[in-house]
Every structure is written in structure tokens, then in C-alpha cells.
Design an enzyme around this catalytic site. Structure first.
Site, PDB file in Angstrom:
ATOM      1  N   ASP A 101       0.841  -1.196   0.000  1.00 30.72           N
ATOM      2  CA  ASP A 101       0.000   0.000   0.000  1.00 30.72           C
ATOM      3  C   ASP A 101       0.883   1.256   0.000  1.00 30.72           C
ATOM      4  O   ASP A 101       1.766   1.378  -0.840  1.00 30.72           O
ATOM      5  CB  ASP A 101      -0.981  -0.066   1.185  1.00 30.72           C
ATOM      6  CG  ASP A 101      -1.989   1.061   1.210  1.00 30.72           C
ATOM      7  OD1 ASP A 101      -2.972   1.003   0.449  1.00 30.72           O
ATOM      8  OD2 ASP A 101      -1.804   2.008   1.996  1.00 30.72           O
ATOM      9  N   TYR A 231      -1.145  11.209   1.536  1.00 34.54           N
ATOM     10  CA  TYR A 231      -2.016  11.462   0.376  1.00 34.54           C
ATOM     11  C   TYR A 231      -1.979  12.938  -0.030  1.00 34.54           C
ATOM     12  O   TYR A 231      -2.163  13.278  -1.191  1.00 34.54           O
ATOM     13  CB  TYR A 231      -3.462  11.084   0.696  1.00 34.54           C
ATOM     14  CG  TYR A 231      -3.698   9.619   0.919  1.00 34.54           C
ATOM     15  CD1 TYR A 231      -4.020   8.773  -0.139  1.00 34.54           C
ATOM     16  CD2 TYR A 231      -3.617   9.059   2.196  1.00 34.54           C
ATOM     17  CE1 TYR A 231      -4.254   7.419   0.061  1.00 34.54           C
ATOM     18  CE2 TYR A 231      -3.852   7.700   2.401  1.00 34.54           C
ATOM     19  CZ  TYR A 231      -4.162   6.892   1.339  1.00 34.54           C
ATOM     20  OH  TYR A 231      -4.381   5.556   1.527  1.00 34.54           O
ATOM     21  N   HIS A 296      -7.381  -6.371  -0.620  1.00 34.06           N
ATOM     22  CA  HIS A 296      -6.257  -5.436  -0.548  1.00 34.06           C
ATOM     23  C   HIS A 296      -5.201  -5.790   0.501  1.00 34.06           C
ATOM     24  O   HIS A 296      -4.007  -5.644   0.261  1.00 34.06           O
ATOM     25  CB  HIS A 296      -6.802  -4.026  -0.280  1.00 34.06           C
ATOM     26  CG  HIS A 296      -5.748  -2.964  -0.234  1.00 34.06           C
ATOM     27  ND1 HIS A 296      -4.915  -2.675  -1.307  1.00 34.06           N
ATOM     28  CD2 HIS A 296      -5.385  -2.107   0.761  1.00 34.06           C
ATOM     29  CE1 HIS A 296      -4.098  -1.685  -0.971  1.00 34.06           C
ATOM     30  NE2 HIS A 296      -4.360  -1.327   0.268  1.00 34.06           N
TER      31      HIS A 296
END
Length: 317
Positions: A101, A231, A296
Site C-alpha cells: 500500500d 495522500y 487489498h
């Protein structure tokens, strides 16, 4: 987590918490969002028992590691700087890198900036994402997926944190960890934070109430802002890495992804991974493994299989 030791290390002007076990060549594990060193609990035990020194930090902004306040303190150069300082502190010239990730995104930067320090890279979930000099990443995502795309929704400081607070820490984590809805993740505004209403019932077999409670306790203490700030640096990272446009990653790589992973199922991703784009950017991509029926968080959901894949690759070097 028997025999896993914990300590603080001074790196790049911050204090970093690491979990470690075993002796031998270093395997450095990098977690993603919203996670901790704990996401690698199974792999730490597995790899340490096979003759490796397994090391898993809480990355900058997470868990027991310091969380600087400014958003730009989470740009790719500072985070890679933390990891080079950590590798130096371990006395290792080179390490095996395993990342998932956001850890995987940082892993690609680490391989791009300092390939001399990485023997081989086992990458989970997120392939190399080459820099497009013509458009900033956030502009591209807005154009493709709209304002409700989760990365766009994470941009405004404090806003998604308030939604997480309203939902509750444990419920937010549960919603993210248990998502099995193929990507791209869309979060309509004003509907509360819920990625996949279908999976809000029982916890899956791979995530116990104790596991969830451990994550929740750390995010209760620290908040989500540090992790969300990664992010918020997508566009800054794009600006800072202009000199690496078109650069290839030359490190030997094995890529592992679940077939219902929200990244893998995002439009265009399978084509890039399987039709030659990925191999062009990463010429020493040696293997692509697609795990059937896995979502995921494959390092936790399919822990033993993941550990075996890691060992099968790194033992060759």
C-alpha cells in the site's frame, strides 16, 4: 507476538519505533494506510524463523513514531530519508525490502533514489506508478474518477478526520480493512464513512477483535492525520521528482496482489501490470503473482502464502 522486540531509533530528526526479530540479512517491512508495524506480525515471525532479521517500523506519523505537524513533512524525500537512516542504524549495507500500500509507494521511491541499498523488493498491491510530466496526479484522478474518489476526499486537512471521528476509530478501521468491493473507492459526501456496506457484519477470520483493538488503540492516541498527510503530498511529490521522469527502477522485483484488491481492480491497472507497461518501467520485474479471492490487505488475509512468496524470492539472492 512472542519474541518480537521493540525499540526507538533516532532517524532524520525524528524518533521512530521499530519492531524486530531474528538475526541474519535484514528484511525491512513497510506498512500502508491505515496500518502499523503490526500489519507484518505474521511475516516477522515467519522470516525471523528462516534466518533473517525482520524489521518493521511504524512509519513517520504512525503508531509510536513521531508525527511532525506540517503536511510537507510527509513528502517522499523525508520519508525515504527516515528509512535510509534506519538502514544505517541497523548496520546494513543493503536490505531486502517488502512493502504494501503506501509502504509500497515509498518502497518504489526508495528503489528509485537509493537502489544501492536494496538487494531485492517484494512489492504488495501497488505497482510502480510512473510520473506523467503532463498532468499532476490529483488533476488526473479528479478527471478520471471525480471529486468523490477517496484520494480527492482525503485532501482537505481536518475534513475526512472529522468523518472518521464521527464514525469512530474502530469502525473506520474495520470499514477499511474488510472492504472487498472492487475499486476505485468512491466516498460520496454526507453519507458517513463506509467503504463497503456489505462487509460491515462480522470480522473476517484473519482479523481478530484483539487485532482491531490494537490498531484502534494506536490510532486513538495518534489520530489519522499523519497517515492522511501522505495522500496530501501526491502533487508535491510530483513536483519534487521531476528529475526522475522516465527513470526505470532497476532493482529485482516480485509483485504480489489479490484479484479483488481495490488497486488492482481500478481501471487501467491490470493492463499496465500485465501488458508490458510495468515491465518496461521495472525491467527486473521477475514475477507477478495474483492471489485468487484475496482483497487489498493480502499480507494479513493470506499471511502464510505471502510469507512463502517473500521467502521464495529473497532466498535466491
Amino acid at each position: 507476538m512472542e519474541g518480537i522486540e521493540h525499540r526507538m531509533v533516532d532517524v532524520n530528526g525524528i524518533k521512530m519505533h521499530i519492531a524486530e526479530k531474528g538475526q541474519g540479512p535484514v528484511v525491512l517491512f513497510l506498512h500502508g494506510f491505515p496500518e502499523l508495524w503490526y500489519s507484518w506480525r505474521h511475516q516477522i515471525l515467519a522470516l525471523s524463523s528462516l534466518g533473517y532479521h525482520a524489521v518493521a517500523p511504524d512509519l513517520r506519523g504512525y503508531g509510536d513514531t513521531d508525527a511532525p505537524t506540517s503536511i510537507s513533512s510527509y513528502n517522499c524525500f523525508l520519508i525515504v530519508g527516515d528509512l535510509i537512516a534506519l538502514i544505517d542504524s541497523l548496520g546494513a549495507d543493503q536490505v531486502f525490502l517488502v512493502a504494501h500500500d503506501w509502504g509500497a509507494v515509498i518502497g518504489w521511491y526508495l528503489c528509485l533514489f537509493r537502489p544501492d541499498r536494496i538487494k531485492a523488493y517484494v512489492c504488495l498491491s501497488v505497482p510502480f506508478l510512473p510520473r506523467n510530466p503532463k498532468i499532476k496526479p490529483l488533476d488526473a484522478w479528479r478527471a478520471h474518477f471525480g471529486e468523490d474518489y477517496y484520494i480527492c476526499r482525503f485532501q482537505e486537512p481536518g475534513k475526512i478526520e472529522a468523518e472518521f471521528a464521527e464514525t469512530g476509530t474502530a469502525q473506520t478501521l474495520k470499514s477499511i480493512f474488510t472492504v472487498r468491493k472492487p475499486g476505485p473507492p468512491i466516498l460520496p459526501k454526507g453519507k458517513g464513512f463506509n467503504l463497503d456496506p456489505e462487509t460491515q457484519k462480522a470480522l473476517p477470520s484473519w482479523l481478530s477483535e484483539e487485532d482491531l483493538a490494537y490498531y484502534a488503540s494506536k490510532f486513538e492516541q495518534k489520530g489519522f492525520t499523519g497517515g492522511l498527510n501522505y495522500y496530501r503530498n501526491f502533487n508535491l511529490n510530483w513536483e519534487l521528482t521531476a528529475a526522475w521522469t522516465g527513470a526505470q527502477v532497476k532493482v529485482p522485483v516480485k509483485f504480489i496482489v489479490g484479484d479483488i484488491d481495490l488497486v488492482y481492480t481500478t481501471p487501467g491497472m491490470k493492463e499496465y501490470i500485465h501488458n508490458g507497461g510495468f515491465k518496461k518501467d521495472v525491467p527486473n520485474l521477475e514475477d507477478v503473482v495474483v492471489m485468487e479471492g484475496v482483497a487489498h490487505f493480502n499480507n494479513q488475509e493470506s499471511a502464510e502464502e505471502t510469507s512463502n512468496h517473500i521467502y521464495d524470492f529473497i532466498k535466491k539472492f
